[in-house]
Design an enzyme around this catalytic site. Structure first.
Site, PDB file in Angstrom:
ATOM      1  N   SER A 268       0.683  -0.043   4.285  1.00  0.00           N
ATOM      2  CA  SER A 268       2.000   0.293   3.771  1.00  0.00           C
ATOM      3  C   SER A 268       2.488   1.617   4.317  1.00  0.00           C
ATOM      4  O   SER A 268       1.706   2.475   4.716  1.00  0.00           O
ATOM      5  CB  SER A 268       1.934   0.373   2.252  1.00  0.00           C
ATOM      6  OG  SER A 268       1.072   1.441   1.881  1.00  0.00           O
ATOM      7  N   LYS A 269       3.793   1.734   4.298  1.00  0.00           N
ATOM      8  CA  LYS A 269       4.465   2.934   4.770  1.00  0.00           C
ATOM      9  C   LYS A 269       3.973   4.182   4.025  1.00  0.00           C
ATOM     10  O   LYS A 269       3.874   5.259   4.600  1.00  0.00           O
ATOM     11  CB  LYS A 269       5.966   2.720   4.542  1.00  0.00           C
ATOM     12  CG  LYS A 269       6.870   3.789   5.042  1.00  0.00           C
ATOM     13  CD  LYS A 269       8.307   3.280   5.110  1.00  0.00           C
ATOM     14  CE  LYS A 269       9.003   3.319   3.766  1.00  0.00           C
ATOM     15  NZ  LYS A 269      10.418   2.905   3.851  1.00  0.00           N
TER      16      LYS A 269
END
Length: 508
Positions: A268-269
Site C-alpha cells: 500500500s501507498k
RNA sequence: GCCCCCAUCGUCUAGAGGCCUAGGACGCCACCCUUUCAAGGUGGAGAUCAGGGGUUCGAAUCCCCUUGGGGGCACCA
C-alpha cells in the site's frame, strides 16, 4: 448442428487484458499484473488488451489515466487492443475500451437481467444499508444484504418509484456452490451463501458497478483468461454467476499472489512506495523493473534471474506462478537495476542519464548542463557505480559546479595533519601543473604523483585522498586520475589552490 | 464475525517421495583485487523446510489437525 456465430472461448486464440482504474497513479501491483498478462499473451501467441475501468467517476481523472498509460508504455508493455489516446483512434474490434463510453452495453445487459427477474430494483437508502451493516457488525455477524427489496411486487415498486425514490439494481445470487479451477490455485469452491447477499450491479443514479462491468466487458471482448490479483479471488463467484446469468461462457481464471509491504500486508501507498512513476523518477530503468517484477511470484525454475523482456516472454508459464504473496524488496530491485544499467551500451546510458543531470541542474545542485559528448566521456566512470540513474548527481555532480564547497575537516586525510596536507597539495599542484602543460591524461598524471609520494615518504593513498577531497569535495568518487581529466587542468589547479587556502593554520 | 487463500534462510526463490547433512540470488560479514567508492572474485554466517499427527521402507515434498499470516465480505475498483 448450427454453426455458432462466434467461436467458443475455448477454441479461439487466448485473449487477456489489463483493466486499470484511473483512480490513482500506476501502481506497482497493476504493473505486475499487466506484465504477467503480457507475458502470458506473448508466450502463447494471444492478444493483450487494455481497458480503462473509469466508472468511479468521482475518483477517476484524466491525469491518472495518462500516468497509467504512459507507465505501461514506458515498461514496454504495449497492448494489441486499447482505447484511443490523445486524439488517436482506439485500436481493436471491441472499441470503445473506456467503460464510461460503453454505458449502453451495461444498460442493455442490466435490462435483460431485470426483465428475466435475475436482478431487481432495491430502494434501500445508503443510511438504511449503513445502519443494517452496523447492526450486523455489532452482533458480530458477517455483513450481508437482508434481501428486503427482493420480493417487492411490481405494484410496490411502482409506488416507491412514484414517491421519487431512486432504485439501485441488485443481482440475485440464489443458492448453491460455485466451483472453478483457478490456474494458479487449483480448485476453489465457494458457497453462494457467503457472498454477502444480493449485490448491487447498477447504482441508483444508473451508473454500473465494477462487478457488473468487468463481466459484461470480459464477455463482450471475448476474454479467455482473467489474470488478476489474489484480492479478487473471493469476488470470482460473483463474476461467474453473472457470466452464467448473461448466458456467456465463463473464462479461465488465474489469481496472482499479492505484492506485500515489509509487514506482509497487501502493498500500500501508506507503507511502501507504490507509484511506478516514483521509481522512474529515481532512475530505475525499465529492464530492471520488468525483470524484478517478473520474479515476484514467478521463477524460471532454474537459477537464471537476469532476464530481459524477450526471454521472459519465451519462458513464462502461468502454471509456475506461486501461490504465496511476495514482499517487495527494494535492495534486490536495486541490484537487478544495476545489472541492467551495466548491460546498457554507453551511448544508450548517456542518453538515459541526461534527464537526470537536467533534473540536477533544475534543482540547482549543479550550475551547468554538460554536453552530450561530455556525458558520453563520463559513462565509463559511472556505469558500474549507478544502482539507479538518479545517483548520477552524487557521483559526478562536482564536475559541473562553479564553486565547490568542501568541508575543511574532510580535507585532511585520516593519517595526515594540516601541515602534511598543505605540503602534499602544494607539491601535487606543481606536479599536476607540469603534466598539464604536456598532455592532461590519466596516464601522464599517475606516475609523477606516485613518484612524488614516494620521494616524500607519503603513502600514495593518502596523497590521492587529499587531492580527491580537495578537488571533488567527497571521499568516494570515480577513479581519481580520470576524475582530474574530466575536470580539466585549469579547474583542478583552481580547486587545489582553494583547498590549500582553506586549510586551518598549523598548530604551534 | 463469516468465507476464501497461503506457509522453505531476514527477503526473492529452487525443490513436484529417495539426487536435500535443503541449492541459488539479494542483503550481511570476512578476505582478494585496489588511490577512495563501486564492480568483480573467493569464502562465511543464515531455514531443526510453522507445529503436531498420520500414509510410506523412506516426506520439505501426499493426507488431516493446529497455529500463524493474508485477502475478501461497499450504490470503490
Amino acid at each position: 448442428m448450427t454453426e455458432p456465430l462466434e467461436p467458443g472461448l475455448s477454441t479461439g486464440q487466448p485473449r487477456v487484458r489489463i483493466a486499470p482504474s484511473p483512480t490513482g497513479p500506476l501502481h506497482i501491483g497493476t504493473a505486475r499484473t499487466a506484465l504477467f498478462n503480457f507475458l502470458f499473451a506473448r508466450h502463447v501467441g494471444g492478444t493483450f488488451l487494455l481497458r480503462l475501468e473509469d466508472t468511479d467517476v468521482a475518483r477517476s481523472s484524466l491525469a491518472y489515466e495518462k500516468d497509467i498509460l504512459d507507465g505501461l508504455h514506458w515498461l514496454g508493455l504495449s497492448w494489441d487492443e486499447g482505447p484511443g489516446v490523445a486524439g488517436e483512434e482506439a485500436r481493436g474490434p471491441h472499441a470503445p475500451y473506456r467503460q464510461m463510453e460503453r454505458l449502453p452495453l451495461y444498460a442493455e445487459a442490466a435490462d435483460r437481467l431485470r426483465a428475466a427477474d435475475m436482478a431487481y430494483p432495491c430502494f434501500c437508502t445508503a443510511d438504511e444499508l449503513d445502519a443494517e451493516r452496523k447492526r450486523l457488525e455489532a452482533a458480530r455477524l458477517p455483513p450481508r444484504y437482508s434481501g428486503r427489496c427482493a420480493r417487492l411486487t411490481e405494484a410496490e415498486r411502482a409506488a416507491l418509484t412514484a414517491q421519487g425514490r431512486w432504485a439501485a439494481l441488485r443481482f440475485r445470487v440464489g443458492e448453491g456452490v460455485v466451483t472453478f479451477d483457478d490456474m494458479v490455485r487449483g480448485r476453489v469452491e465457494i458457497d453462494v451463501a457467503n457472498l454477502g447477499g444480493d449485490f448491487v450491479i447498477v447504482r441508483g443514479d444508473g451508473t454500473p458497478l465494477y462487478h457488473f462491468t468487468v463481466v459484461v466487458d470480459d464477455a463482450a471482448m471475448r476474454i479467455t483468461h482473467v489474470i488478476r490479483g489474489e484480492d479478487h479471488l473471493s469476488n470470482t463467484p460473483k463474476h461467474i454467476l453473472l457470466f452464467r446469468a448473461l448466458g456467456k461462457e465463463v473464462p479461465r481464471f488465474a489469481h496472482l499472489p499479492l505484492i506485500l509491504n515489509p509487514d506482509r500486508t497487501k502493498m500500500s501507498k501508506r507503507k511502501s512506495q507504490t507509484a511506478i512513476g516514483d521509481y522512474i523518477a529515481e532512475g530505475f530503468i525499465r529492464e530492471g523493473l520488468v525483470n524484478y517484477l517478473a520474479l515476484l511470484g514467478w521463477s524460471t525454475g532454474t537459477e537464471e534471474e537476469v532476464l530481459g523482456l524477450g526471454e521472459l516472454c519465451a519462458r513464462f508459464e502461468l502454471e509456475a506462478v506461486h501461490k504465496g504473496g511476495a514482499v517487495f524488496d527494494r535492495e534486490r530491485l536495486e541490484w537487478l537495476n544495476g545489472q541492467w544499467i551495466r548491460k546498457l551500451a554507453p551511448a544508450e546510458l548517456a542518453e538515459r542519464v541526461r534527464p537526470f543531470l537536467e533534473a540536477e541542474r533544475i534543482a540547482g545542485r549543479i550550475d551547468r548542463m554538460p554536453s552530450d559528448d561530455e556525458i558520453l566521456t563520463l559513462i565509463p566512470l559511472v556505469q558500474e557505480r549507478l544502482p539507479v540513474l538518479g545517483a548520477i548527481g552524487d557521483l559526478v555532480g562536482f564536475l559541473f559546479v562553479d564553486r565547490l564547497a568542501v568541508g575543511a575537516s574532510l580535507l585532511i586525510p585520516k593519517r595526515w595533519d594540516a601541515a602534511t596536507t598543505r605540503a602534499g597539495l602544494t607539491a601535487a599542484r606543481e606536479v599536476i601543473a607540469a603534466a598539464g602543460s604536456v598532455a592532461f591524461e590519466a596516464d601522464e598524471l599517475e606516475p609523477p604523483l606516485r613518484a612524488l609520494a614516494e620521494a616524500r615518504g607519503w603513502k600514495a593513498g593518502d596523497l590521492f585522498m587529499a587531492i580527491r577531497v580537495a578537488v571533488t569535495g567527497r571521499t568516494a568518487t570515480p577513479p581519481l586520475f580520470d576524475t582530474l581529466v574530466a575536470l580539466g587542468s585549469e579547474r583542478t589547479l583552481v580547486r587545489l589552490d582553494a583547498a590549500v587556502a582553506q586549510l586551518p593554520e598549523d598548530r604551534p
